[in-house]
Design an enzyme around this catalytic site. Structure first.
Site, PDB file in Angstrom:
ATOM      1  N   ASP A  29     -14.093  -9.092 -29.894  1.00 16.47           N
ATOM      2  CA  ASP A  29     -13.880  -7.642 -29.966  1.00 16.47           C
ATOM      3  C   ASP A  29     -15.114  -6.934 -29.400  1.00 16.47           C
ATOM      4  OD1 ASP A  29     -11.462  -8.153 -31.144  1.00 16.47           O
ATOM      5  OD2 ASP A  29     -12.149  -7.764 -33.195  1.00 16.47           O
ATOM      6  N   HIS A  50     -10.190 -13.912 -27.504  1.00 16.70           N
ATOM      7  CA  HIS A  50     -11.057 -12.818 -27.065  1.00 16.70           C
ATOM      8  C   HIS A  50     -12.100 -12.551 -28.147  1.00 16.70           C
ATOM      9  CE1 HIS A  50      -8.240 -10.874 -29.816  1.00 16.70           C
ATOM     10  NE2 HIS A  50      -9.157  -9.929 -29.985  1.00 16.70           N
ATOM     11  N   ARG A  68       4.641 -11.667 -38.345  1.00 22.07           N
ATOM     12  CA  ARG A  68       3.295 -11.390 -38.855  1.00 22.07           C
ATOM     13  C   ARG A  68       2.859  -9.997 -38.430  1.00 22.07           C
ATOM     14  NH1 ARG A  68      -1.958 -12.413 -36.856  1.00 22.07           N
ATOM     15  NH2 ARG A  68      -3.363 -12.390 -38.633  1.00 22.07           N
ATOM     16  N   HIS A 106     -11.673 -15.190 -31.207  1.00 22.74           N
ATOM     17  CA  HIS A 106     -10.521 -15.356 -32.091  1.00 22.74           C
ATOM     18  C   HIS A 106      -9.229 -15.122 -31.322  1.00 22.74           C
ATOM     19  CE1 HIS A 106     -11.755 -11.131 -32.245  1.00 22.74           C
ATOM     20  NE2 HIS A 106     -10.498 -10.812 -32.543  1.00 22.74           N
TER      21      HIS A 106
HETATM   22  O1  LIG Z   1      -3.648 -10.251 -35.406  1.00 22.57           O
HETATM   23  C1  LIG Z   1      -4.753 -10.721 -35.600  1.00 22.57           C
HETATM   24  O2  LIG Z   1      -5.009 -11.435 -36.564  1.00 22.57           O
HETATM   25  C2  LIG Z   1      -5.867 -10.466 -34.631  1.00 22.57           C
HETATM   26  C3  LIG Z   1      -5.820  -9.102 -34.008  1.00 22.57           C
HETATM   27  C4  LIG Z   1      -6.981  -8.880 -33.094  1.00 22.57           C
HETATM   28  O3  LIG Z   1      -7.767  -9.743 -32.867  1.00 22.57           O
HETATM   29  C5  LIG Z   1      -7.174  -7.564 -32.445  1.00 22.57           C
HETATM   30  O4  LIG Z   1      -6.315  -6.666 -32.590  1.00 22.57           O
HETATM   31  O5  LIG Z   1      -8.223  -7.408 -31.772  1.00 22.57           O
HETATM   32 FE   LIG Z   2      -9.553  -9.022 -31.919  1.00 27.88          FE
END
Ligand SMILES: O=C(O)CCC(=O)C(=O)O
Ligand SMILES: [Fe+2]
Length: 358
Positions: free
Chosen positions: A234, A232, A299, A289
């Site tokens: 942001d 996605h 994680r 990403h």
């Molecule tokens: O956990 C991650 O590295 C990405 C999180 C992410 O892309 C988000 O919360 O929009």
């Molecule tokens: Fe994100």
């Protein structure tokens, strides 16, 4: 009173019962509903970047005299970069990581006391983008907007005040940092404060608003077939991400495929969001990403999602539109954009593109 982020989602509920949220620790095999194939996400099987290229998003020292140009370059080529010497105290980052770990370690029944409602924005639940996919993601999340007091009280009836204070302090630091980064990137394009009247450096930042997305990716029995958070972009101006010391974040480049962003202790990852792509008339790229998962280590990540007040019209800075051309995007408020995104997901940016006359 401007519309707040929270209002947008009332009209776009997520229809995923919380019973979908499994107790990840009890699963020894990947259930079918969590097994991804290329047809569940076209980019699922896209090539990973060959390690031999060694190419990755740059790590930029904010104290470097050329930081603005380095940030500008990274926003154009990657839509993402890492920063060191950002001024956010290490103890604060460690505090936020501890808070996030403590939250997700709570028993499922306790976390569900602060479950996000179907039409809500804050609280515990699956990733908001889950509704666009047939398969479930191997993660759990917690969204914070405004004061977390009500939700934190449900999670920790006795000891929530320190965590509330920590969130407040982190938010203050992140807001200052996000504004600084935005202006460094814009300055590299020759854009200054006179060019964007709604975003003055000297204001008390009340032109901006933000939210936090805490993410947990538990240890996974079959990481190659699972997805932590699907691809996605942001919907923000900028996102500042703290990740713990476990790799999983990947960014996509057409020429390289998926590139894993290595955790660098004490540093922060910055993503260009869709609104910054609009503001920069497409010069900066909002980065696609995703997060992959891991068989041995869980994680954690904390995304600071940052954008303008909901009713501010965002449009390409006139200086960045060629004198003979027209702006690449039409003007939108964050509210309008989030509504478009909630319907069209990864096609939202193309929905607000101006079609040029040939
Ligand atoms: O956990 C991650 O590295 C990405 C999180 C992410 O892309 C988000 O919360 O929009
Ligand atoms: Fe994100």
């Amino acid at each position: 009173m401007p519309t707040m982020l929270t209002d947008v989602f009332r009209g776009h509920p997520i229809h995923l019962p919380h019973s979908h949220q499994p107790d990840f620790t009890s699963l020894r095999e990947l259930p079918d509903s969590y097994t991804w194939t290329p047809k569940d996400d076209l980019l699922f099987a896209a090539a990973p970047s060959p390690p031999a290229t060694g190419e990755n998003i740059p790590l930029i020292d904010l104290n470097h005299p050329d930081a603005a140009n380095q940030i500008g370059g990274a926003c154009r080529t990657w839509g993402a970069f890492q920063i060191a010497n950002h001024g956010v105290p290490l103890e604060l980052l460690q505090g936020i990581e501890f808070l996030t770990g403590s939250l997700f370690r709570l028993p499922v029944q306790r976390k569900l006391k602060a479950a996000r409602s179907e039409t809500g924005f804050s609280g515990y639940g699956v990733a908001r983008i889950s509704s666009f996919f047939n398969k479930q993601m191997w993660s759990e999340g917690f969204t914070i907007t405004g004061s977390p007091l009500n939700d934190f009280r449900k999670l920790w009836p006795q000891h929530h005040q320190n965590f509330c204070d920590l969130v407040e302090e982190y938010e203050e630091q992140m807001q200052k940092l996000a504004s600084k980064l935005m202006w460094l990137a814009l300055n590299s394009l020759g854009v200054s404060e006179e060019d964007i009247e709604w975003a003055s450096v000297n204001s008390d930042l009340n032109w901006a608003q933000s939210a936090f997305q805490l993410n947990h990716y538990p240890v996974c029995p079959e990481p190659d077939r699972a997805m932590g958070l699907a691809a996605h972009t942001d919907s923000t101006l900028l996102t500042i991400l703290y990740q713990n010391n476990t790799a999983g974040l990947q960014v996509f480049r057409d020429d390289l495929g998926w590139v894993t962003v290595p955790p660098v202790p004490g540093s922060l990852v910055v993503n260009v969001g869709d609104l910054f792509q609009i503001l920069s008339n497409g010069l900066f790229k909002s980065v696609l990403h995703r997060a992959r998962v891991n068989q041995t280590r869980s994680r954690l990540s904390v995304a600071f999602l940052w954008g303008p007040q909901s009713d501010t019209k965002i449009s390409p800075v006139p200086k960045l539109v060629s004198p003979v051309g027209s702006p690449l995007y039409r003007s939108v408020t964050w509210t309008e954009y989030l509504q478009t995104k909630a319907t069209h997901f990864n096609k939202a940016l193309s929905m607000i593109k101006n079609h040029r006359e040939e």
